[in-house]
Design an enzyme around this catalytic site. Structure first.
Site, PDB file in Angstrom:
ATOM      1  N   HIS A 190      91.024  71.725  19.094  1.00 49.53           N
ATOM      2  CA  HIS A 190      91.787  72.889  19.567  1.00 49.53           C
ATOM      3  C   HIS A 190      92.295  73.785  18.450  1.00 49.53           C
ATOM      4  CE1 HIS A 190      92.285  71.658  23.837  1.00 49.53           C
ATOM      5  NE2 HIS A 190      92.153  70.452  23.321  1.00 49.53           N
ATOM      6  N   LYS A 241     100.220  84.131  15.254  1.00 50.41           N
ATOM      7  CA  LYS A 241     100.203  84.863  16.525  1.00 50.41           C
ATOM      8  C   LYS A 241     100.803  86.267  16.366  1.00 50.41           C
ATOM      9  CE  LYS A 241     100.519  80.556  19.215  1.00 50.41           C
ATOM     10  NZ  LYS A 241      99.372  80.448  20.138  1.00 50.41           N
ATOM     11  N   LYS A 286     104.418  83.563  24.369  1.00 50.23           N
ATOM     12  CA  LYS A 286     103.657  82.432  23.832  1.00 50.23           C
ATOM     13  C   LYS A 286     104.515  81.781  22.757  1.00 50.23           C
ATOM     14  CE  LYS A 286     100.381  85.386  22.500  1.00 50.23           C
ATOM     15  NZ  LYS A 286      99.042  84.915  22.732  1.00 50.23           N
ATOM     16  N   ARG A 287     104.071  80.629  22.235  1.00 56.17           N
ATOM     17  CA  ARG A 287     104.819  80.017  21.151  1.00 56.17           C
ATOM     18  C   ARG A 287     104.919  80.978  19.966  1.00 56.17           C
ATOM     19  NH1 ARG A 287     106.384  74.431  21.447  1.00 56.17           N
ATOM     20  NH2 ARG A 287     106.898  74.723  19.265  1.00 56.17           N
ATOM     21  N   THR A 323      95.080  80.908  26.219  1.00 60.20           N
ATOM     22  CA  THR A 323      94.925  80.801  27.673  1.00 60.20           C
ATOM     23  C   THR A 323      95.898  81.762  28.356  1.00 60.20           C
ATOM     24  OG1 THR A 323      96.334  78.854  27.489  1.00 60.20           O
ATOM     25  CG2 THR A 323      93.991  78.471  27.874  1.00 60.20           C
ATOM     26  N   LYS A 325      95.675  84.350  31.722  1.00 60.21           N
ATOM     27  CA  LYS A 325      96.648  84.437  32.824  1.00 60.21           C
ATOM     28  C   LYS A 325      97.123  85.874  33.015  1.00 60.21           C
ATOM     29  CE  LYS A 325      97.853  79.765  31.608  1.00 60.21           C
ATOM     30  NZ  LYS A 325      98.671  78.953  30.692  1.00 60.21           N
TER      31      LYS A 325
END
Ligand code: F58
Length: 840
Positions: A375, A572, A566-567, A674, A678
């Site tokens: 992952h 990110k 998100k985290r 992911t 969504k």
């Protein structure tokens, strides 16, 4: 109509709804009242909201149990081939709503509650969610369980029943504060303990070579600790099928014999201490996302749940009379990243040491049984265990790993003679400094399949992180692009969208997401577009009300909802989003009458408690919000809101409201993502880099319905290689310079230039994630986004087309790919046995 045997009179068979299985409104009401009385011990006048929630949960659980037991009985009778999904995390989210959807009784229960004067939505809110995961990886495991059950695939999820899941997040003075998650404190109606299937797990100690009773020399492991694992089972019901699979989570307890020994010898405190040490194993989830933590307790958690699960599989085989040699035919074990990869030496140990199987035969079984999903490409997230620590806790496993390694390196030598550097690179033991066990390499050697989670990610694995293994075993590598379940992330979370979809294309899409394609036929229908627009506005109004209630901030529902949830992690790049906000703010300050598309920036997400820079980014967002939201020059054109405690429940609320979805990681860093799926499934348009599954989302929805920006992975590599100088970008771009200077000067920190200095230093120093290189492209693309949003009709078309073309990203598709490609598991139909009563 049937007659009962041996009856002299005519007997009519009447089907009566059983209180524990019936699905009509009347029966549901009766069962609910019964559970309130007999399980909660309350009558309505004194019952709390939690009592009502519990009574309803038990009512629903009864209906699951019938399906669950039928499923278990069928699998057991057929000795069905089964997927064992091993994962240190299952981020399940609340169970009640999802079970109502999958049972197909949401409307009946809603009506039943209404008739009893209760509000189903309030009861759903009451549930404490099991947050037994950090983020994407744990939530993926949960989506896969939903799809496995929906596709009627025999499967078991195996993991840890953490007493404390991911921490709750509070924000104090703009900073993240962690609060322990007490999800079990009000009881968990969904689980059933199965103490009769407890197993023991050994830890620590040493190994001895001794002769057995036949004079053969064998290795014996003499542990210095033994813990007991108790399984807690939760039924996982598929959508409108009778299949209910099992999630089996292990809780650690002390082994009584150990206590007795200590009690006997008078060491009372020692005995109690021993008990605490054992119970600590399943106490708390490690809260790191995308970074490995080399802690002893973490390794104990891994061997604990893995050993319990393997022994459980062996028990099942014995019960179904399947010989041990047929392990790979009975089970395929999917390793959700390397966290369960110690299962490879553990299965070897069980077969060789405990079942006296020759090494070659045991190894043949082992490497046909495991499949490994990777992952991450981030080096800091690749697990490696210091040899000392590993050997202290798992002395026998270390010996087994050495033996696997020796034989593996012989194989490498055969395939690549005279390539000693390759041996060093590929060894399961990293010997470049302090010696480590490389868990990803162990997983590669011990598995027959290795997959990445998006096309780009798998290519990068082959090219880079696992390149040597790709050369060694090219046939093992394959891609399985992630997916998400439309049941939770559309049907349950976005009823307005579902009603609109169903009115146009029916509800087949819930089981076959490619059916969404049919929406394309309506994109030219102005009335449909009007309905779409109205729907979005209503959803945004709900979220606006929620924001008002929780933060007291007013947001304008006609502004663009621009969301990054998100985290928190530097890769990110939530701080790139902040640079955009500051840029817009600076433009307004320079020219207060500037014509700007109003935006509401929403952020949600947790930072690992020990990740200082990530926490500082949260503080920065709140500090920028404080200034921007209050500045009269802004005139409500920009709002910045940090919504605390992003979890599954909250995610379900927020995804449907997004106009714009921020998927802005540095290319080559996000394995898949992911959340990106969504958001798009709920009609948001993505602004994103060519990273992870963004690439495939853009391919599907069309380049014209996706806002692309930034460097490609190759460009990132090339720029790094030639010597990236963030400072040059800063000097060259006045808007960028001003944005950073504002942060550095203390403008957002009450004049204190020190507060955000570490962040500024990261950016101007080496800027590992290349925000400065991507800044201009991001800002220009955001300007195009603003332009597009002004043409609301164009925007609505894009939104519809995004939904219509997202069929690929159902977790049903992912699971089908796994099944067909290498799990080789067939669906098993479950027949529901009827409850029949006869009356004369
Ligand atoms: C995530 N990994 C990836 N790891 O970052 C994301 O791109 C991907 O979509 C998702 O997996 C599902 O494939 C991730 O969430 C963790 O949280 C680990 C938890 C345990 C420690 C190491 C990281």
């Amino acid at each position: 109509m049937q007659t009962l045997p041996n009856s002299s009179e005519t007997v009519t068979e009447v089907r009566v709804e059983d209180d524990r299985t019936g699905l009509s409104v009347e029966t549901l009401k009766r069962a609910f009242a019964d559970n309130l009385f007999y399980i909660q011990g309350k009558f309505p006048q004194i019952a709390s909201k939690n009592d009502f929630y519990m009574a309803l949960a038990y009512t629903v659980r009864d209906r699951l149990l019938r399906r669950w037991l039928n499923t278990a009985e069928t699998y057991s009778r057929n000795a069905s081939r089964t997927v064992a999904y091993l994962s240190a995390e299952f981020l399940m989210g609340p169970q009640l709503g999802n079970n109502l959807i999958n049972l197909g009784i949401y409307d009946q229960v809603n009506q039943a509650m209404q008739e009893l004067g209760l509000d189903l939505r309030e009861l759903l809110e009451e549930e404490e969610e099991p947050g037994l995961g950090n983020g994407g990886l744990g939530r993926l495991a949960a989506c896969y369980l939903d799809s496995l059950a929906t596709l009627e695939i025999p499967s078991l999820g195996y993991g840890i029943r953490y007493e404390f899941g991911i921490f709750d997040q509070d924000i104090k003075d703009g900073w993240q504060v962690e609060i322990t998650d007490k999800w079990l404190s009000a009881g968990n109606p969904w689980e059933l303990p199965r103490p009769e299937w407890s197993v023991e797990v050994k830890l620590g100690g040493h190994t001895e070579k001794r002769a057995d009773e036949h004079g053969n020399f064998k290795i014996y492991w003499v542990p210095n600790q033994v813990v007991k694992g108790i399984p807690y089972d939760t039924p996982i019901l598929g959508y409108k099928t009778n299949t209910a699979n099992t999630l089996r989570l292990w809780k650690a307890e002390a082994v009584e014999s150990f206590d007795f020994y200590a009690f006997d010898s008078g060491d009372y405190l020692g005995a109690v201490h021993q008990k605490t040490v054992s119970e600590n194993i399943s106490k708390v989830l490690y809260p790191n996302d995308n970074s490995a933590q080399g802690k002893e307790l973490r390794l104990a958690q891994q061997i604990f749940f893995v050993s319990c699960s393997l022994k459980d599989m062996m028990r099942i085989m014995e019960q179904q009379k399947v010989p041990l040699e047929q392990f790979p035919e009975k089970f395929v074990i999917q390793l959700n990243d390397t966290h369960p990869s110690v299962a490879i030496p553990e299965l070897m140990r069980l077969l060789v040491d405990e079942y006296d199987m020759p090494w070659e035969k045991a190894w043949g079984i082992t490497k046909q049984s495991f499949a490994y999903t990777n992952h991450t490409l981030l080096p800091e997230a690749l697990e490696r265990w210091p040899i000392g620590l590993f050997g202290k806790m798992l002395p026998r496993h270390l010996e087994i790993i050495y033996e696997i390694n020796k034989r593996f390196l012989d194989e490498v030598r055969m395939k690549f003679p005279d390539d000693t550097d390759r041996l060093r690179r590929m060894s399961l033991i990293d010997e470049s400094g302090e010696r480590y066990v490389r868990m990803a390499f162990l997983a590669c050697v011990g598995s027959y399949s290795i997959n990445g989670v998006a096309a780009l990610h798998t290519e990068l694995l082959k090219k880079d992180v696992l390149h040597d293994f790709y050369e060694m075993y090219p046939e093992k590598f394959n891609n399985k692009t992630n997916g998400v379940t439309p049941r939770r992330f559309m049907v349950l979370s976005n009823p307005r969208l579902c009603r609109l979809l169903n009115s146009k294309i029916g509800d087949e899409w819930i089981k076959n997401l490619y059916e969404l394609k049919k929406l394309e036929a309506f994109v030219e229908d102005p009335e449909f577009r009007r309905q779409w627009r109205e729907m979005k506005l209503e959803i945004k109004q709900d979220v606006a009300d929620y924001i008002k209630k929780t933060t007291d901030i007013d947001v304008n529902v006609n502004s663009m909802f621009d969301i990054q949830a998100k985290r928190f992690h530097e890769y990110k790049r939530q701080h790139l989003n902040v640079l955009h906000i500051i840029t817009l703010y600076n433009r307004i300050k320079a020219n207060p009458d500037i014509d700007i598309t109003p935006r509401t920036f929403l952020f949600g997400g947790k930072a690992a408690p020990g990740y200082y820079i990530a926490k500082l980014i949260i503080k920065l967002i709140n500090s920028v919000g404080d200034i921007v939201n209050r500045d009269p020059d802004v005139r409500d054109r920009l709002k910045v809101v940090f919504l605390k405690d992003f979890n599954v429940k909250f995610a379900q609320r927020i995804y449907p409201s997004a106009d714009l979805s921020e998927q802005i990681s540095t290319a080559g860093k996000e394995a898949s993502g992911t959340g990106n799926m969504k958001f798009a499934l709920n009609g948001a348009i993505t602004i994103g880099t060519l990273d992870g599954a963004n690439v495939e989302i853009r391919e599907e929805v069309g380049a014209e319905n996706f806002f692309l920006f930034g460097l490609t992975t190759e460009e990132v590599y090339a720029l790094k290689k030639e010597g990236y100088q963030p400072w040059e970008y800063y000097q060259k771009d006045p808007e960028l310079k001003l944005a950073i200077d504002r942060i550095a000067s203390g403008f957002f920190s009450h004049g204190d230039p020190k507060l955000f200095k570490p962040l500024v230093d990261h950016l101007l120093g080496n800027d590992q994630y290349m925000l400065l290189a991507d800044y201009r492209s991001y800002i220009d693309t955001q300007d195009r986004v603003s332009e597009a949003y002004r043409d609301i009709d164009r925007w609505v078309r894009m939104s519809i087309l995004n939904v219509a073309r997202m069929g690929k990203f159902s977790s049903d598709r992912s699971i089908r790919d796994y099944c067909e490609d290498f799990w080789k598991v067939q669906p098993v139909n479950i027949e529901l046995k009827e409850y029949v009563q006869a009356t004369a």
